[in-house]
Scaffold this active site. Structure first.
Site, mmCIF file in Angstrom:
data_model
loop_
_atom_site.group_PDB
_atom_site.id
_atom_site.type_symbol
_atom_site.label_atom_id
_atom_site.label_comp_id
_atom_site.label_asym_id
_atom_site.label_seq_id
_atom_site.Cartn_x
_atom_site.Cartn_y
_atom_site.Cartn_z
ATOM 1 N N SER A 1 48.239 51.459 49.333
ATOM 2 C CA SER A 1 47.213 50.480 48.954
ATOM 3 C C SER A 1 47.854 49.478 48.017
ATOM 4 C CB SER A 1 46.036 51.180 48.269
ATOM 5 O OG SER A 1 45.135 50.222 47.755
ATOM 6 N N LEU B 1 38.711 48.847 47.450
ATOM 7 C CA LEU B 1 37.994 49.753 48.350
ATOM 8 C C LEU B 1 38.844 50.983 48.641
ATOM 9 C CD1 LEU B 1 35.639 50.425 50.240
ATOM 10 C CD2 LEU B 1 36.790 49.028 52.004
ATOM 11 N N GLU B 2 40.126 50.770 48.885
ATOM 12 C CA GLU B 2 41.034 51.898 49.153
ATOM 13 C C GLU B 2 41.170 52.803 47.925
ATOM 14 O OE1 GLU B 2 43.824 49.253 52.186
ATOM 15 O OE2 GLU B 2 44.362 49.554 50.074
ATOM 16 N N LEU B 3 41.240 52.211 46.734
ATOM 17 C CA LEU B 3 41.362 52.996 45.509
ATOM 18 C C LEU B 3 40.123 53.852 45.289
ATOM 19 C CD1 LEU B 3 42.653 53.732 42.778
ATOM 20 C CD2 LEU B 3 41.648 51.648 41.833
#
Length: 625
Positions: free
Chosen positions: A440, A511-513
């Protein structure tokens, strides 16, 4: 008759303890007088203004000279005086102040100019014997006193011992002798004073040290001229001063004497001697070819008689009868005196202790009038430790520990990677994840180049990990949110590349985190790893990272220092990544451990491999060659 007189003179020399001088004619008539010099018993001291007397030393032993027998044999006693600073003997005539009574010369009272040498002489028509003595008349301020209220006393204190809880009548010293003199016709009066010792509790409590009978309790009192102690207590110890007074011709004559009263344990207590050391369990450790000291300590209870003995025996013989007695010696000393009970200590010293001495019997024995006790000393040989070997072994151990500490401190990452490569578990066999790593990052040119050209290339091509990157692996037309959550859920690790632009240019990254943190918190099968690409201030961290920072691993990229595969960055990152073992079917039938330590010798070749895989115009790795 001459033989008998010579015998008497010889006995006088032995018994009286005087030094005879050469006989010389002293009498004007030409009679030879035997001069015994000056008495060695010491000088007599009298306080100025006090009643005092001198006793002729010739009559100290009645078996040699007796006043009554000398008078019956026609011998008369004469007194002479040599004043201080003069040499001429002067006869002493009786007066109101200097008087003779039997064998004594009385000073009624003593004056300062009475100081000097005094000679008493026994003489008749055929024989003459004389002896000298020294008199000192001291002023009251010249007498050493313990307290201002204490009267001056020049005579040594007389010892008196009284058992605790017992009683005794105490007389003032020299009172009977003075009372028998015809010169003192009046009856004597005696006053008493108790001097509290410095160690007494009364002295500590700042009470008066000099205590007259008016302040005493009923356990002691003055009866006439004597001191009566009814019940002896510890606090009654100390110095007692008695002052004797006579009235003679309108003049008050007096003298003072001191008595040192000491308390001892009562006769009802145990009086047999006891050996305190060695005990029956005591064992002395000895060593050959050294000096050995054996200690014996015994308690001797108080008895009226002071006869006691303490000795050592070796094999049933006293030390002087042992064949090698020169190796044995002893010292004895008093350790403690507690109300007459004395503790004695005797040390037996054995020089050059030998092995055969271990077979000998060493006994310490004690004895007094009431009993006897003996105790055998138990010996054991000291086991000598190999000091050199022990020291060397300890030194080697310390050096090894220090080396291990240094090695671990410097190479802990390498050791951890080595351990993982040998004993680590390949997570592919324990879960159904599709990707090893999901990366990410914020979508900007600089971070994208770092991710694609460096992270992805090394992780996939060098370390054998399966890497998922959303921009590369997602299918066109899909929903970004659903696919992002799916990719994160199918990965074992989430690498978050943190930089200053992560929060402002990374909506997809945020969003990925969030998906990774939620998956880590709920399922526990996903681990989030932070890679700090560039330094970020505290306020630059997004809220999710600030909260989870304490629980997440952080690996810092340090530019050129981190480019080589053997750098601390890659080693630290590999520790956080899954253990990778490639099966034989995938790699030609051989098990290859890709999580191995890369030595410095292979740095150039590994760097070349990384450079070949990077196709981007801006190369991240520089060739080592």
């Amino acid at each position: 008759m001459a033989s008998f007189t010579s015998t008497l003179l010889f006995l006088a020399t032995v018994l009286v303890g005087i030094t005879p001088a050469v006989s010389q004619p002293d009498d004007p008539s030409g009679l030879t007088c035997n001069d015994w010099g000056e008495s060695i018993e010491g000088s007599v001291s009298i306080v100025e203004g006090e009643l005092g007397w001198l006793s002729c030393p010739l009559f100290s032993h009645p078996s040699v000279y007796n006043y009554t027998s000398t008078q019956s044999s026609g011998q008369n006693l004469f007194w002479y005086r040599v004043p201080e600073g003069q040499d001429l003997e002067q006869p002493i005539a009786s007066s109101s102040r200097l008087a003779r009574d039997r064998e004594r010369l009385w000073l009624l009272p003593a004056a300062a100019n009475d100081t000097g040498q005094y000679i008493c002489m026994l003489r008749n028509r055929s024989s003459c014997t004389k002896i000298a003595m020294r008199l000192k008349v001291l002023r009251p301020d010249e007498v050493v006193r313990g307290n201002d209220c204490e009267p001056p006393v020049t005579v040594a204190a007389s010892p008196v011992i009284i058992p605790l809880q017992g009683g005794k009548l105490v007389d003032c010293p020299d009172l009977q002798d003075a009372a028998a003199v015809g010169l003192l016709k009046s009856r004597a009066t005696v006053t008493w004073m108790h001097i509290i010792p410095n160690s007494s509790i009364y002295h500590i409590m700042s009470q008066p040290r000099c205590r007259p009978p008016e302040s005493w309790t009923n356990d002691r009192e003055v009866k006439g001229v004597r001191l009566q102690v009814h019940v002896m207590m510890v606090t009654y110890q100390g110095l007692y001063i008695c002052t004797v007074r006579y009235q003679r011709g309108g003049t008050m004559l007096s003298y003072s004497r001191s008595i040192n009263v000491t308390a001892v344990n009562p006769p009802s207590m145990h009086k047999e001697p006891t050996i305190l050391v060695p005990t029956r369990e005591k064992v002395f450790t000895v060593k050959q070819d050294t000096e050995v000291q054996l200690l014996c300590k015994a308690l001797f209870p108080y008895l009226d008689s002071s006869q006691w003995a303490m000795w050592w025996m070796v094999d049933g013989k006293t030390l002087d009868k042992v064949h090698d007695h020169h190796r044995f010696s002893k010292t004895t000393r008093k350790v403690k005196d507690d109300f007459g009970d004395r503790t004695e200590e005797s040390v037996l010293v054995i020089q050059d202790f030998q092995a055969e001495d271990l077979k000998r019997e060493f006994n310490c024995s004690v004895k007094n009038e009431r009993g006897f006790e003996t105790r055998r000393v138990q010996l054991v040989e000291e086991v000598s430790l190999p000091s050199v070997e022990l020291g060397c072994g300890l030194g080697v151990t310390l050096v090894l520990m220090l080396l291990l500490f240094v090695v671990y401190h410097v190479f802990w990452l390498e050791l951890l990677l080595l351990y993982r490569s040998w004993f680590g578990t390949d997570e592919r066999h324990t879960d159904d994840k599709e990707y090893d790593v999901y990366i990410s990052y914020a979508r900007n040119s600089e971070e994208e180049q770092f991710v694609l050209s460096t992270l992805r290339s090394v992780l996939e091509n060098e370390l054998g990990y399966s890497v998922c990157i959303f921009d590369r692996d997602s299918l066109p037309g899909g929903t970004i949110t659903d696919e992002t959550l799916s990719f994160v859920a199918r990965s074992r690790r989430l690498l978050v590349v943190v930089s200053p632009g992560y929060a402002s240019h990374g909506s997809q990254a945020l969003l990925e985190l969030k998906a990774g943190i939620d998956g880590m918190a709920l399922g526990g099968h996903l681990r989030v790893i932070l890679i700090q690409y560039k330094p970020v201030r505290r306020q630059g961290w997004v809220r999710e990272l600030r909260r989870a920072r304490v629980a997440l691993a952080l690996v810092r990229w340090q530019g050129d220092k981190s480019k080589e595969l053997t750098s601390r960055f890659w080693k630290r990152l590999r520790v956080e990544l899954p253990v990778r073992r490639v099966s034989g079917g995938e790699e030609g039938g051989k098990d290859v451990a890709l999580m191995r330590l890369h030595s410095q010798n292979s740095t150039n070749s590994q760097t070349g491999l990384i450079s070949d895989t990077v196709k981007h115009p801006h190369k991240v790795f520089n060739s080592a060659g």
